[in-house]
Enzyme design. Structure first.
Site, PDB file in Angstrom:
ATOM      1  CG  ASP A 109      -2.100   0.928   1.094  1.00 44.08           C
ATOM      2  OD1 ASP A 109      -2.382   1.380  -0.034  1.00 44.08           O
ATOM      3  OD2 ASP A 109      -2.744   1.228   2.115  1.00 44.08           O
TER       4      ASP A 109
ATOM      5  CG  ASN B 193      -7.711  -1.986  -5.249  1.00 48.18           C
ATOM      6  OD1 ASN B 193      -6.756  -2.735  -5.068  1.00 48.18           O
ATOM      7  ND2 ASN B 193      -8.026  -1.030  -4.369  1.00 48.18           N
TER       8      ASN B 193
END
Ligand code: IPE
Ligand code: IPE
Ligand code: MG
Length: 226
Positions: free
Chosen positions: A6, A54
């Site tokens: 991330d 996502n």
């Protein structure tokens, strides 16, 4: 080792460049970390590359990431062969664009006999979706009379996940400071050790991986016993 990679967007923001640039740098980190895992004799590396959620990002970003994936797989295949890396993928792979899926299948097939690090890419992956799919498969088997409800054990359920035949992660690393799991390997990390660093994924390297491994080595894993 499993990693939630991330912070590409925040890295880009910090450097005053487009998010795409952050993802590009994140791609370079992937290669670095695969190499480090090879060096350290880590057998399995599972990388969260794209979550089910996502898909909800802008079309521009999703398209960029999908193109980057195909390109990465195509360009890095010779290197994966040279470094004896075996590639696997987990997730709702049918959701990926055709070009990605084909390149992925090609790379997985080409590296099948390799005996070095097993790299598992989690793509269009969501743990709740994975568990739900397993439950559905088991329900069908019960319906057909192949098994009874009492045959359903944690082992049998585990064998119906994408990760059947893969060891559970011992260590879960998340970069860029967020203290959450984001729908990643919920079943498989039951007893994993957790390690979170504030370092953003594009900046992750030897120092951070070694710090995580050192911390892991110092942990006393009790598995509920004393
Ligand atoms: C991780 O970086 C890459 C993917 C989720 C594909 P992010 O894009 O989530 O970066 P941040 O969280 O916005 O910094
Ligand atoms: C998790 O990161 C997914 C990947 C690293 C592929 P996200 O950036 O999507 O997670 P949240 O939104 O911070 O929970
Ligand atoms: Mg993020």
């Amino acid at each position: 080792v499993a990693i939630i990679m991330d912070g590409n967007g925040r890295w880009a923001e910090q450097h005053g460049v487009a998010r795409a640039k952050g993802h590009e740098r994140g791609g370079k980190t992937v290669q670095r970390v695969i190499d480090l895992c090879g060096e350290k004799g880590i057998g399995w590396l599972t990388l969260y590359a794209f979550s089910t959620e996502n898909w909800g990002r802008s079309k521009i970003e999703v398209t960029y990431l999908m193109n980057m994936l195909s390109k990465y797989l195509r360009e890095r295949l010779p290197e994966m062969m040279e470094k004896n890396v075996r590639l696997h993928a987990i997730g709702e792979l049918h959701m990926l664009p055709k070009s990605c899926r084909e390149q992925l299948e090609k790379s997985i097939a080409a590296t099948r006999e390799n005996t070095g690090v097993n790299v598992v890419l989690a793509l269009s992956y969501g743990s709740r979706q994975e568990i739900t799919a397993a439950a559905r498969q088991l329900a069908r088997k019960v319906q057909k009379g192949e098994i009874t409800p009492d045959d359903i054990t944690p082992e049998l359920l585990g064998a119906h996940l994408y990760t059947a035949d893969m060891p559970d992660p011992d260590l879960l690393i998340r970069t860029s400071g967020e203290m959450r799991i984001s729908n990643y390997l919920l079943w498989q990390i039951s007893y994993a050790e957790l390690w979170v660093t504030d370092v953003l994924w594009p900046d992750f390297g030897r120092e951070e991986l070694e710090a995580a491994l050192l911390s892991y080595r110092g942990r006393q894993r009790r598995f509920g016993k004393r």
